[in-house]
Scaffold this active site. Structure first.
Site, PDB file in Angstrom:
ATOM      1  N   ARG A 272       0.843  -1.194   0.000  1.00 56.62           N
ATOM      2  CA  ARG A 272       0.000   0.000   0.000  1.00 56.62           C
ATOM      3  C   ARG A 272       0.876   1.239   0.000  1.00 56.62           C
ATOM      4  NH1 ARG A 272      -4.616  -1.823   4.462  1.00 56.62           N
ATOM      5  NH2 ARG A 272      -5.155  -3.772   3.407  1.00 56.62           N
ATOM      6  N   ARG A 287       2.665   1.048  10.154  1.00 57.61           N
ATOM      7  CA  ARG A 287       2.159   1.476   8.850  1.00 57.61           C
ATOM      8  C   ARG A 287       3.288   1.387   7.824  1.00 57.61           C
ATOM      9  NH1 ARG A 287      -2.578   4.210   8.019  1.00 57.61           N
ATOM     10  NH2 ARG A 287      -2.689   4.833  10.203  1.00 57.61           N
ATOM     11  N   GLU A 359      -5.728  -1.081  16.012  1.00 54.83           N
ATOM     12  CA  GLU A 359      -6.403  -2.071  15.174  1.00 54.83           C
ATOM     13  C   GLU A 359      -5.428  -3.141  14.696  1.00 54.83           C
ATOM     14  OE1 GLU A 359      -7.626  -2.673  10.661  1.00 54.83           O
ATOM     15  OE2 GLU A 359      -7.768  -0.597  11.360  1.00 54.83           O
ATOM     16  N   SER A 362      -9.751  -5.916  10.880  1.00 53.50           N
ATOM     17  CA  SER A 362     -11.015  -5.259  10.561  1.00 53.50           C
ATOM     18  C   SER A 362     -11.859  -6.275   9.811  1.00 53.50           C
ATOM     19  CB  SER A 362     -10.771  -4.012   9.705  1.00 53.50           C
ATOM     20  OG  SER A 362     -11.932  -3.232   9.593  1.00 53.50           O
ATOM     21  N   ARG A 401       1.569  -6.570  12.723  1.00 48.40           N
ATOM     22  CA  ARG A 401       0.990  -5.972  13.925  1.00 48.40           C
ATOM     23  C   ARG A 401       0.869  -6.995  15.052  1.00 48.40           C
ATOM     24  NH1 ARG A 401      -3.151  -1.019  12.579  1.00 48.40           N
ATOM     25  NH2 ARG A 401      -1.845  -0.026  10.997  1.00 48.40           N
TER      26      ARG A 401
END
Length: 436
Positions: A272, A287, A359, A362, A401
């Site tokens: 990403r 990130r 998070e 999701s 994560r």
């Protein structure tokens, strides 16, 4: 995407539900109502003109070809044909405009989604486990991983640039162990079929799950299928999530009776660009431009959507529970839902180094939003008219994560990290990761 008929026939209700998503959510609606009216008028007029043309053609056929009347009728028929072509061109333009605007409309929130103006209105549903207590000041994963010699941010940046990391030694082994542990759990206990898909996806697949056209800035384009026939030279991209590959496995297909639900899981690297996110979470693994993830996808009948969301979310929760990680389950409010989501639960893991929940998964139910784009249908029973499936997906889990959470929740005063019991069989019995 939303059903055009639903949008136009129940316009005020659709606008009211989209408005709960916050400012801007209803902007694409501004022209849709007028365009839909224009479309109906053009269709009616075109059909009337075609009927007139057919009648004129029949009348001309019964007229003497050398007579003045025949020439007049022939000229009138040509004029009708030219007018019909103009109407068809106008209709094509209106339809293209409608499709473009529909593609930019977000999904309608399910009535059970709490209405809110932002993430502060999300609702904590459950909390699992005890928050780890330390008799020392806990460090964040970046400091811990660097000291342990398992996270090398400097060499990652040297090789690829900012927001890339090299995992070394026990760090690489932990990443691999987490991947295997998650896949084994989801396939052996939760009934998912494992898939190993390509890491490159085409624009049709990204269109099917909703990343294109709205979020093109978030994906990395790598080229085109130059060896394909002229009409099939679509663009290719690095996959941002295995949701794309797994959901599109059956794109353009009609699944036969009894084929649902279908559950798929896959490990993939994800890429990403994080457009617009610069300055946020630049430290550590939170990130990254490239990260690893085990994804869960379910295809089901519409009436099973909510139950399957609860099940899929529960499967992701089991990973956290087996690893002994303190986390909470959160229902996202209307304004915090993702573009294509009908209803979403976030799983947020506790990070002592940041002193907050973050998070880690999701889990979303999309209704038929993605299925309409991907033309993914099923036949409820033999001979029945095909219906759109409902799609769901969630991280089961984001591996990087999860590694962050392990480092921070299992850290010790001497700088070492205890290995969770569930991972030890994948690490040859390793019980701790000590300083380099």
């Amino acid at each position: 995407m939303l059903d055009l008929r639903t949008v136009t026939d129940d316009f005020d209700t659709v606008r009211a539900r989209l408005a709960t998503r916050g400012p801007g959510a209803t902007e694409p609606l501004e022209r849709i109502d007028a365009l839909a009216a224009e479309r109906r008028a053009l269709i009616t007029r075109t059909e009337r003109m075609r009927a007139e043309k057919n009648a004129a053609s029949e009348a001309m056929a019964s007229t003497e070809k050398k007579s003045p009347q025949f020439a007049a009728k022939r000229d009138a028929l040509k004029a009708l044909g030219a007018e019909i072509k103009e109407l068809e061109a106008a209709l094509t333009k209106v339809l293209a405009d409608l499709e473009a605007r529909i593609l930019h409309l977000p999904n309608l929130p399910d009535p059970s989604v709490p209405v809110g103006a932002g993430e502060h209105d999300n609702v904590v549903l459950t909390t699992w486990g005890e928050r780890p207590a330390f008799d020392f000041a806990p460090k964040d994963h970046a400091e811990l991983g660097t000291a342990l010699g398992i996270l090398d941010f400097e060499r990652g940046a040297k090789i690829a640039g900012a927001r890339f990391t090299v995992l070394r030694g026990a760090g690489a082994r932990l990443e691999r162990a987490l991947m295997a542990f998650m896949l084994d759990l989801h396939t052996s206990e939760h009934g998912y079929e494992e898939v190993w898909p390509p890491a490159i996806v085409n624009e049709r697949a990204l269109h099917g799950t909703g990343q294109l056209p709205k979020f093109e800035a978030d994906v990395f384009q790598v080229g085109r299928l130059e060896d394909a026939p002229e009409g099939e030279r679509v663009r290719q991209f690095l996959s941002p999530t295995a949701e794309v590959q797994l959901t599109n496995l059956h794109a353009g297909e009609i699944l036969e009776p009894g084929a649902l639900p279908r559950r798929y899981t896959a490990y993939t690297p994800c890429f990403r660009s994080e457009a617009g996110a610069y300055g946020k979470d630049t430290r550590g693994l939170i990130r990254q431009h490239q990260f690893d993830k085990v994804e869960l996808v379910c295809l089901c009948a519409p009436e099973d959507g909510l139950a399957q969301l609860e099940a899929l979310t529960g499967h992701a929760e089991v990973v956290l529970q087996r690893l002994g990680l303190h986390y909470r389950k959160v229902a996202l409010c209307t304004a915090d839902l993702g573009f294509g989501s009908h209803k979403t639960y976030d799983l947020e893991v506790w990070l002592p180094g940041q002193d907050k929940f973050r998070e880690i998964s999701s889990c979303s139910w999309f209704g038929d939003f993605q299925a309409r784009r991907a033309e993914l249908r099923f036949r409820p029973a033999a001979g029945d008219k095909p219906r759109f499936v409902h799609t769901l997906n969630g991280s089961g889990l984001a591996i990087g994560r999860t590694l962050v959470a392990i480092l921070e929740q299992y850290q010790r005063a001497d700088g070492s990290v205890r290995v969770p019991d569930a991972l030890r069989p994948y690490l040859g019995g390793l019980e701790r990761v000590g300083p380099a």
